[in-house]
Write an enzyme that holds these catalytic residues in place. Structure first.
Site, PDB file in Angstrom:
ATOM      1  N   ALA B 170       0.857  -1.185   0.000  1.00 45.75           N
ATOM      2  CA  ALA B 170       0.000   0.000   0.000  1.00 45.75           C
ATOM      3  C   ALA B 170       0.893   1.235   0.000  1.00 45.75           C
ATOM      4  O   ALA B 170       1.264   1.753   1.054  1.00 45.75           O
ATOM      5  CB  ALA B 170      -0.916  -0.029   1.209  1.00 45.75           C
ATOM      6  N   GLY B 172       0.270   4.181  -0.704  1.00 47.63           N
ATOM      7  CA  GLY B 172      -0.367   5.331  -0.051  1.00 47.63           C
ATOM      8  C   GLY B 172      -0.128   5.346   1.446  1.00 47.63           C
ATOM      9  O   GLY B 172      -0.120   6.409   2.076  1.00 47.63           O
ATOM     10  N   ASP B 173       0.065   4.153   2.025  1.00 43.90           N
ATOM     11  CA  ASP B 173       0.355   4.069   3.460  1.00 43.90           C
ATOM     12  C   ASP B 173       1.814   4.399   3.760  1.00 43.90           C
ATOM     13  O   ASP B 173       2.223   4.404   4.922  1.00 43.90           O
ATOM     14  CB  ASP B 173       0.049   2.655   3.984  1.00 43.90           C
ATOM     15  CG  ASP B 173      -1.438   2.434   4.186  1.00 43.90           C
ATOM     16  OD1 ASP B 173      -2.191   3.420   4.219  1.00 43.90           O
ATOM     17  OD2 ASP B 173      -1.854   1.269   4.305  1.00 43.90           O
ATOM     18  N   VAL B 174       2.599   4.610   2.710  1.00 42.27           N
ATOM     19  CA  VAL B 174       4.000   4.983   2.866  1.00 42.27           C
ATOM     20  C   VAL B 174       4.175   6.487   2.646  1.00 42.27           C
ATOM     21  O   VAL B 174       4.780   7.185   3.463  1.00 42.27           O
ATOM     22  CB  VAL B 174       4.879   4.213   1.849  1.00 42.27           C
ATOM     23  CG1 VAL B 174       6.290   4.762   1.831  1.00 42.27           C
ATOM     24  CG2 VAL B 174       4.877   2.735   2.164  1.00 42.27           C
ATOM     25  N   GLN B 204      -4.410  10.740   1.701  1.00 46.08           N
ATOM     26  CA  GLN B 204      -3.548   9.767   1.030  1.00 46.08           C
ATOM     27  C   GLN B 204      -3.651   9.896  -0.485  1.00 46.08           C
ATOM     28  O   GLN B 204      -2.654   9.755  -1.191  1.00 46.08           O
ATOM     29  CB  GLN B 204      -3.926   8.352   1.464  1.00 46.08           C
ATOM     30  CG  GLN B 204      -3.549   8.046   2.898  1.00 46.08           C
ATOM     31  CD  GLN B 204      -3.917   6.627   3.290  1.00 46.08           C
ATOM     32  OE1 GLN B 204      -5.085   6.312   3.460  1.00 46.08           O
ATOM     33  NE2 GLN B 204      -2.947   5.777   3.442  1.00 46.08           N
TER      34      GLN B 204
END
Lengths: 359, 391
Positions: B170, B172-174, B204
């Site tokens: 993911a 976007g989670d980074v 995000q």
């Protein structure tokens, strides 16, 4: 957005610091581009938007620094120096003389590889080779095809974000000490930091992640992440979230498309431990349902019922999407295409004039 | 002392997108108190891999440990008004409050920004969510992959002509927590100048849009895959061994000439324009590389000044000599995991060094925070623990 109104940043750009310079400019800093490596018009439009260009006499190694450049750096808060390929090496020598006269300067030096390692900071690096070394490419794409990078220049962007972070950390440290500092940022580490999964999985399980297309493998089974629908694709996964599963199946029942899914007690199912053949059967029912409906319909249902499904938006559609318009993200560019020149994030409750919002 | 020594953070965030930002703050010296609950465990504590396979032990997740280094943990049940009252004491203490709950949750439990500001006028509230806290998608519930879907990144990932691709990470989670860190630090800078706090609201989707700015400026007709408009050759090539690949990117004609000479290839493509899109070149290059040991070739090409690097996997990342030499992975002693590698920030600040400590066990710092920091009496703590408010 003017959170950094009183900050001046000088930039020598060779791709590693470009995104960070743009971020600081977008936050309200006065960002001055003194030297920059060649790039394409779209990349110039995207990464150097909001930067002020500094015009001075031609610089040559060994010559005395021009007075205007000395004044600029003497008064700057932050210097972003890019040592990716040696493009800025000549001017770096000149600037080294000037930085000594500014003890409050936060001097960020970005390199491809870290200075401490066997490769050394001189080792050539590009976005592609950095992505290769991040471990991310190894899991992007299909098993039968070569590894892929993420679209755009993500290793450079990741490095740029860390460059901006390091600059802001340096400014915080300066508030306490009154002194400037020199901070090195390596692009290799910045890209590797984005890989939150592969190293830890190897170290604790011995498993090595591989390219598995659009499947998400967790535990014993794998689930789909990308689904065709009536007018394109959506993303959704059958993961262990009973509330989300019930919300989806409820609508499928209303539409007469739930089949055996209507009889399942999702609170007692652990998808990660479910037999793959059974998952494939359930996914076939969901897939048939999705193909009957458009992205807009599925997206609206997801928003209303909390499915966690998203329409997959085409790149061309993103600038005009209602959410982007409402948040003011895109603006015109010299390439003729809209670019994300709006705020990096929204700021609420901040009065830039320090008026009524100020305590 | 760290760059953020003295900074106080009340961290209500969980899973990945919030905790990765507060890890940045904690590793740089901030006191980060993670507010969590045994009643509703941070899903990160349930995420593999686990030490000794102990998936039911909330302190055994290596995933959680690497995402929450250097923090303190207290347990507060936010569904209990008495728990919220204690949380408000932490809000009064904090410089920064961080959250990534679903839409409306902070409002429902009485911790909306107006309330936080009434408690602590200069507080900074930092939120991260899939779509942001305003706009028609403000109510969207989802995961990091939704950001790839709605930012155009999924559309542009993959090989030309193929369907959208969603890799098993993911992104976007980074990216979003990295932007959240920048947002918090810049809000602190503004507060130092003006005395004002504010609410920074990171989306995000927007974070993913911003890092794809060059794609929007170009608006390519198809996925670029591994191609680059200014470099050729620019791609990955199979080397000897199973699933072993080397990435090569020639930025200059000189680099290409050196590569051709090293591989014994006749240089029939001296100019960039000759090389771009040349199937012949790709074929010749692939044939010249296929039987070579990749690691040796990487070393040889790097010595010639040619950007080249092996495509490494999780093992290669874990054992990367440059990363290890730079202290990218710090060995931290954790009470359940034992000595374990934790990632460190990719910079170090002379005079204000990064210090990566262990992630906290669930509620490990209850006494220290409730009694020591908030000055609650032993009787009050015991009563609230018994009632389930501090659980």
């Amino acid at each position: 957005m003017s959170l950094l109104t009183n900050i001046t940043v000088v930039v020598l750009a060779d791709h590693l610091v470009d995104f960070g310079a743009m971020m600081l400019a977008r936050l309200g800093a006065d960002v001055v581009l003194v030297d920059a490596a060649e790039t394409t018009a779209p990349r110039r439009a995207a990464w150097r938007h909001g930067l002020r260009t500094f015009q001075t006499q031609p610089l040559s190694s060994g010559a005395a620094p021009p007075a205007d450049l000395a004044d600029l750096i003497g008064a700057a808060d932050v210097l972003l120096e890019d040592r990716r390929s040696g493009h800025c090496a000549g001017i770096s020598e000149i600037i080294a003389e000037i930085t000594a006269a500014n003890p409050r300067l936060i001097h960020i030096v970005a390199t491809g590889f870290p200075a401490e390692g066997p490769s050394g900071p001189q080792r050539p690096a590009t976005d592609l080779t950095l992505m290769a070394q991040s471990g991310l490419m190894h899991v992007i794409g299909q098993a039968e095809a070569p590894p892929l990078r993420l679209p755009g220049e993500q290793a450079y962007a990741l490095t740029g974000i860390q460059v901006a972070t390091a600059a802001l950390m340096g400014l915080r440290a300066r508030r306490a000490s009154g002194q400037g500092t020199r901070i090195e940022v390596s692009a290799l580490q910045s890209a590797a930091l984005a890989n939150y999964r592969e190293a830890v999985m190897y170290e604790w399980t011995g498993r090595i992640g591989r390219r598995v297309g659009n499947r998400l493998v967790r535990g014993r089974s794998g689930v789909r992440q990308v689904w065709p629908c009536a007018d394109g694709h959506v993303t959704w996964s059958m993961i262990d979230n009973p509330g989300m599963m019930r919300a989806l199946v409820r609508v499928m029942i209303e539409e007469g498309d739930a089949g055996e899914l209507a009889e399942i007690d999702w609170g007692n199912i652990l998808v990660a431990d479910t037999d793959q053949a059974l998952i494939e059967r359930w996914q076939a029912i969901v897939g048939a349902f999705f193909t009957k409906h458009s992205r807009e319909t599925l997206g609206a249902w997801s928003l209303e019922h909390g499915w966690g499904l998203s329409p997959i938006t085409k790149l061309t559609e993103v600038p005009e999407s209602p959410q982007m318009v409402a948040r003011g993200i895109f603006g015109p560019s010299e390439t003729g295409h809209p670019i994300p020149s709006g705020p990096l994030f929204a700021v609420h409750g901040f009065d830039e004039k320090g008026g009524e919002g100020a305590p | 002392m760290g760059a953020l020594d003295g900074l106080k953070v009340a961290d209500f965030s969980w899973v990945g997108a919030g905790p990765r930002a507060t890890k940045d703050l904690a590793d740089n010296g901030a006191t980060v108190i993670k507010i969590e609950s045994a009643r509703r465990l941070d899903l990160g504590r349930l995420s593999p891999p686990f030490a000794r396979g102990e998936s039911k032990n909330p302190d055994a997740s290596a995933f959680f440990a690497q995402t929450n280094t250097s923090k303190k943990s207290v347990t507060i049940n936010l569904s209990d008004p008495a728990g919220v009252a204690v949380a408000k004491k932490l809000v009064a203490w904090a410089d920064v409050v961080v959250e990534n709950f679903g839409p409306g949750y902070m409002e429902r439990i009485g911790l909306d920004f107006a309330t936080l500001r009434a408690i602590n006028p200069a507080v900074i509230l930092a939120s991260v969510s899939v779509a942001g806290r305003s706009g028609p998608l403000a109510g969207f519930r989802g995961y990091g992959n939704a950001a790839a879907a709605q930012s155009g990144q999924a559309d542009m990932t993959g090989w030309p002509g193929s369907a959208p691709h969603m890799p098993p990470l993911a992104y976007g989670d980074v990216v979003a927590p990295m932007v959240l860190t920048v947002a918090i630090l810049s809000a602190l800078e503004a507060r130092d100048e003006t005395g004002q706090g504010c609410h920074v609201d990171v989306s995000q989707i927007e974070a993913m849009v911003h890092v794809a700015g060059d794609l929007f400026a170009e608006m390519p007709g198809d996925k670029p895959a591994n191609d680059d408009p200014l470099m050729a050759p620019h791609g990955v090539f199979a080397t000897a061994g199973e699933d072993r690949w080397i990435a090569i990117a020639c930025e200059t004609d000189g680099q290409w000439a050196a590569l051709a000479a090293h591989l014994g290839i006749e240089n029939r493509w001296p100019q960039l324009a000759d090389r771009q899109g040349s199937a012949d070149l790709t074929e010749v290059l692939a044939a010249a590389i296929a039987s070579r040991p990749g690691q040796t070739l990487e070393t040889e090409l790097a010595a010639l000044g040619i950007p080249a690097a092996m495509v490494i996997d999780g093992k290669g990342l874990s054992e990367h000599p440059d990363l290890l030499a730079a202290g990218h992975f710090v060995t931290v002693d954790h009470p359940v995991l034992g000595p374990a590698h934790m990632p460190a920030p990719p910079y170090d600040i002379p005079g204000a060094p990064v210090r990566v400590g262990p992630a906290p066990c669930l509620g490990q710092h209850n006494d220290e925070v409730f009694a020591g920091l908030l000055g609650m009496s032993a009787e009050e703590i015991a009563a609230l623990t018994t009632s389930g408010a501090l659980a």
